[in-house]
Motif scaffolding. Structure first.
Motif, PDB file in Angstrom:
ATOM      1  N   TYR A 123       0.820  -1.216   0.000  1.00  0.00           N
ATOM      2  CA  TYR A 123       0.000   0.000   0.000  1.00  0.00           C
ATOM      3  C   TYR A 123       0.854   1.267   0.000  1.00  0.00           C
ATOM      4  CZ  TYR A 123      -3.564  -3.345   1.510  1.00  0.00           C
ATOM      5  OH  TYR A 123      -4.411  -4.409   1.591  1.00  0.00           O
ATOM      6  N   LYS A 153       0.160   4.818  -1.824  1.00  0.00           N
ATOM      7  CA  LYS A 153      -1.192   4.791  -2.362  1.00  0.00           C
ATOM      8  C   LYS A 153      -2.172   5.395  -1.359  1.00  0.00           C
ATOM      9  CE  LYS A 153      -0.303   0.492  -4.915  1.00  0.00           C
ATOM     10  NZ  LYS A 153      -0.732  -0.927  -5.098  1.00  0.00           N
ATOM     11  N   SER A 154      -3.250   5.978  -1.884  1.00  0.00           N
ATOM     12  CA  SER A 154      -4.329   6.466  -1.032  1.00  0.00           C
ATOM     13  C   SER A 154      -5.363   5.352  -0.919  1.00  0.00           C
ATOM     14  CB  SER A 154      -4.966   7.730  -1.632  1.00  0.00           C
ATOM     15  OG  SER A 154      -6.048   8.167  -0.851  1.00  0.00           O
ATOM     16  N   VAL A 155      -5.442   4.724   0.234  1.00  0.00           N
ATOM     17  CA  VAL A 155      -6.323   3.573   0.403  1.00  0.00           C
ATOM     18  C   VAL A 155      -7.304   3.810   1.530  1.00  0.00           C
ATOM     19  CG1 VAL A 155      -4.675   1.898  -0.514  1.00  0.00           C
ATOM     20  CG2 VAL A 155      -4.658   2.422   1.920  1.00  0.00           C
TER      21      VAL A 155
END
Length: 393
Positions: free
Chosen positions: A242, A245-247
């Protein structure tokens, strides 16, 4: 002595059109006509929610409200209605606003408002998605659960011309719809014991070469947490997918099969370091615990150990609903020694099994090898010897 400038507390809304320069460059006349219509709509919505338009600046609008509830209700109404108006247009021709909302004290002068909190609202707007809303920590605290919205913590954001980082939240306008529509947010079975994924901490230093430090903080937290008995910790190789990343934490929860998610950020500047960490219940989206650590950076490894210890202790308190972790952590800066005492002390006090007592004794002796001045380890070891003496007598 100069007279004090008039001030007031206000919920500040700043709205701006995303990609306005591109839209204007492609079709200046049509873009301006539609912008005028949309600005009229935005102004009417502000008035309907008991706000006041302070001024316009090209494609931007500045307004203030007496309550954060009115401000956020207005912003949500604007974005929902404009989304409906845009739905038949191709993506490249949609006029979408970004909205930022802050709560703070402003200077009132010449029917306008000024001050740092106004500037923060404008910077929050720049952090929002097109068609989205971004709010400050002050707004999030004040709004509580008054509105049927969800809030995703974005960490501490460094923005232009604002000295201190901004704690920002992205507003989710339709949390219930997104949960029903996306299979990844449906209910799933969780492990019987507490489970956690530690996301890679964001490097907020603005220097790519500092990635090693934020990654090191993350790895040490994972290692320290993995030593806690009855806690399932997702391995580094899984959570580092992740990175960058924008999760959504609920996505992480589903994909990794965990209940809790720890996320945070690291900022190193000169001889100072700032680390933030947030523990989130991914099933509800609620923040269980959050903390910020400001430290001198004389010895990077000592600082790293201290931060890891404090985060692990605070996390252990939350997961096990007790204060014992804080007691066992006092008196040492050695994470491994603390863990030995934490694991050995319960059995030293409560177990009646001789073999378990011996295991606890070994753990406490190991803690003292790692940190001979660790007082609580001596106390618990003395407790075990007293028990042996009572049995012998």
């Amino acid at each position: 002595m100069e007279d004090k400038l008039p001030r007031k507390l206000a919920a500040i809304l700043y709205a701006d059109v995303a990609d306005y320069s591109r839209l204007t460059g492609e079709d200046e006349d049509t873009t301006h006509r539609r912008l005028s219509e949309y600005l009229d709509f935005v102004s009417n919505s502000i008035e309907q929610h008991e706000g006041k338009v302070i001024h316009y600046a090209g494609d931007a609008v500045l307004a203030d409200f007496s309550t954060v509830t009115n401000a956020l209700e207005c912003a949500a109404s604007i974005q929902n209605d404009l989304s409906n108006q845009n739905q038949d247009l191709p993506d490249e021709r949609k006029i979408q606003f970004r909205i930022g909302i802050n709560l703070g004290e402003v200077i009132v002068d010449r029917e306008d408002i000024y001050g740092n909190d106004v500037n923060v609202a404008a910077r929050l707007e720049s952090l929002a998605d097109a068609g989205g809303i971004c709010i400050s920590d002050a707004v999030r605290t004040a709004i509580g659960n008054k509105l049927p919205l969800a809030y995703e913590f974005m960490g501490e954001q460094l923005v232009k011309n604002i000295k201190n980082p901004i704690r920002a939240y992205q507003v989710r306008l339709h949390p219930e719809q997104s949960r029903e529509a996306a299979p990844e947010f449906q209910e799933f079975d969780l492990p019987d014991k507490p489970s956690i994924a530690v996301l890679p901490f964001s490097n907020m230093s603005g220097d790519p070469e500092q990635e090693y430090f934020s990654d090191g903080i993350t790895e040490d937290i994972i290692t320290a947490l993995s030593k806690i008995k009855n806690l399932l910790v997702i391995a580094r190789n899984s959570t580092f997918t992740y990175k960058g990343k924008s999760v959504d934490v609920r996505q992480v929860s589903r994909e990794q099969g965990v209940r809790y998610v720890l996320e945070g950020s690291v900022r190193k500047a000169g001889n100072r370091i700032r680390v933030t960490a947030q523990l989130i219940d991914a099933m509800t989206g609620h923040h269980i615990w959050a903390e910020r650590y400001d430290r001198e950076l004389n010895d990077i490894f000592a600082v790293q150990d201290e931060i890891v210890r404090e985060i692990v202790v605070a996390l252990d308190v939350e997961l096990n609903e007790g204060e014992q972790a804080r007691i066992w952590s006092s008196g040492t800066t050695n994470v491994e020694a603390w863990e030995c005492v934490r694991l050995g002390s319960y059995n030293a006090v409560y177990s009646t099994n001789p073999e378990v007592k011996l295991q606890a004794k070994a753990l406490l002796e190991k803690a003292l090898e790692l940190d001979p001045s660790y007082a609580i380890a001596w106390v618990m070891l003395g407790w075990i010897y007293q028990q042996y003496a009572d049995v012998a007598s």
